[in-house]
Design an enzyme around this catalytic site. Structure first.
Site, PDB file in Angstrom:
ATOM      1  CG  HIS A 102      40.324 -44.575  13.742  1.00 22.08           C
ATOM      2  ND1 HIS A 102      41.331 -44.204  12.883  1.00 22.08           N
ATOM      3  CD2 HIS A 102      39.695 -43.431  14.099  1.00 22.08           C
ATOM      4  CE1 HIS A 102      41.324 -42.900  12.726  1.00 22.08           C
ATOM      5  NE2 HIS A 102      40.337 -42.392  13.450  1.00 22.08           N
ATOM      6  CG  HIS A 104      35.580 -42.152  15.896  1.00 25.72           C
ATOM      7  ND1 HIS A 104      36.400 -41.541  16.819  1.00 25.72           N
ATOM      8  CD2 HIS A 104      36.164 -41.931  14.691  1.00 25.72           C
ATOM      9  CE1 HIS A 104      37.416 -40.971  16.211  1.00 25.72           C
ATOM     10  NE2 HIS A 104      37.300 -41.188  14.911  1.00 25.72           N
TER      11      HIS A 104
HETATM   12  P1  AMP Z   1      40.292 -39.340  13.649  1.00 19.84           P
HETATM   13  O1  AMP Z   1      40.184 -37.860  13.716  1.00 19.84           O
HETATM   14  O2  AMP Z   1      39.058 -40.004  13.088  1.00 19.84           O
HETATM   15  O3  AMP Z   1      41.569 -39.796  12.962  1.00 19.84           O
HETATM   16  O4  AMP Z   1      40.350 -39.828  15.161  1.00 19.84           O
HETATM   17  C1  AMP Z   1      41.536 -40.154  15.814  1.00 19.84           C
HETATM   18  C2  AMP Z   1      41.174 -40.435  17.239  1.00 19.84           C
HETATM   19  O5  AMP Z   1      42.241 -41.133  17.837  1.00 19.84           O
HETATM   20  C3  AMP Z   1      40.939 -39.175  18.072  1.00 19.84           C
HETATM   21  O6  AMP Z   1      39.613 -39.196  18.589  1.00 19.84           O
HETATM   22  C4  AMP Z   1      41.998 -39.262  19.149  1.00 19.84           C
HETATM   23  O7  AMP Z   1      41.551 -38.809  20.421  1.00 19.84           O
HETATM   24  C5  AMP Z   1      42.318 -40.754  19.172  1.00 19.84           C
HETATM   25  N1  AMP Z   1      43.645 -41.087  19.668  1.00 19.84           N
HETATM   26  C6  AMP Z   1      44.824 -40.573  19.249  1.00 19.84           C
HETATM   27  N2  AMP Z   1      45.845 -41.139  19.927  1.00 19.84           N
HETATM   28  C7  AMP Z   1      45.287 -42.036  20.787  1.00 19.84           C
HETATM   29  C8  AMP Z   1      45.814 -42.937  21.766  1.00 19.84           C
HETATM   30  N3  AMP Z   1      47.128 -43.027  22.019  1.00 19.84           N
HETATM   31  N4  AMP Z   1      44.950 -43.712  22.460  1.00 19.84           N
HETATM   32  C9  AMP Z   1      43.621 -43.626  22.233  1.00 19.84           C
HETATM   33  N5  AMP Z   1      43.066 -42.806  21.318  1.00 19.84           N
HETATM   34  C10 AMP Z   1      43.871 -42.007  20.610  1.00 19.84           C
END
Ligand code: AMP
Ligand code: ZN
Length: 143
Positions: A102, A104
């Site tokens: 993903h 950001h």
């Molecule tokens: P990372 O630390 O780069 O893996 O970021 C994961 C991101 O996914 C975090 O910013 C979370 O807030 C986001 N996240 C986790 N679950 C969900 C969800 N169900 N819907 C939207 N964002 C999510």
């Protein structure tokens, strides 16, 4: 297409769990981060399950990231932010919590809640060239 039944982002793509959806096509999907660092924090992902960016075919990554300019324009206009950070974490050591690639998009404003540490250092004499050689050789092995 690879999916992981335990992956929260695969479940969002399959619409098994809800998300604030922003964009989709055959390869990509974008939605709001549920725990925003700042309002409008957006995630852009491949539909297909890949854990880290180095596992992805380059052309698929290109088809996903082609959406970045428009997505950034829309996020900037909608939030009225002054700029964005684009961040992509790979593996736990780099802060990755969700094991589905993903990207950001994080809107930034003066005095907002997010700060990050950028402890720039220097190479010792000759070390920068050696490092470039090591990486260059690894690139050559893969081409
Ligand atoms: P990372 O630390 O780069 O893996 O970021 C994961 C991101 O996914 C975090 O910013 C979370 O807030 C986001 N996240 C986790 N679950 C969900 C969800 N169900 N819907 C939207 N964002 C999510
Ligand atoms: Zn997944």
């Amino acid at each position: 297409m690879k999916t992981d039944p335990d992956c929260v982002f695969c479940k969002i793509v399959a619409r098994e769990i809800p998300a604030a959806e922003l964009l989709e096509d055959d390869d990509a999907f974008a939605f709001l981060d549920i725990g925003p660092l700042t309002p409008g924090h957006t995630l852009l992902i491949p539909r297909e399950h890949y854990t880290t960016v180095d596992e992805m075919p380059g052309d698929l990554l290109a088809r996903v990231t082609q959406h970045l300019p428009l997505l950034v324009q829309a996020v900037q206009a909608a939030t009225g932010c002054d700029g964005v950070n684009i961040l992509q974490n790979n593996h736990r050591i780099a802060g990755q919590l969700v094991p589905h690639v993903h990207i950001h998009i994080i809107p930034r404003r003066p005095g907002d809640a997010w700060t990050f540490n950028w402890p720039a250092s220097e190479y010792a004499e000759g070390e920068m060239g050696k490092m470039a050689d090591r990486i260059y050789r690894e690139l050559e092995r893969r081409c």
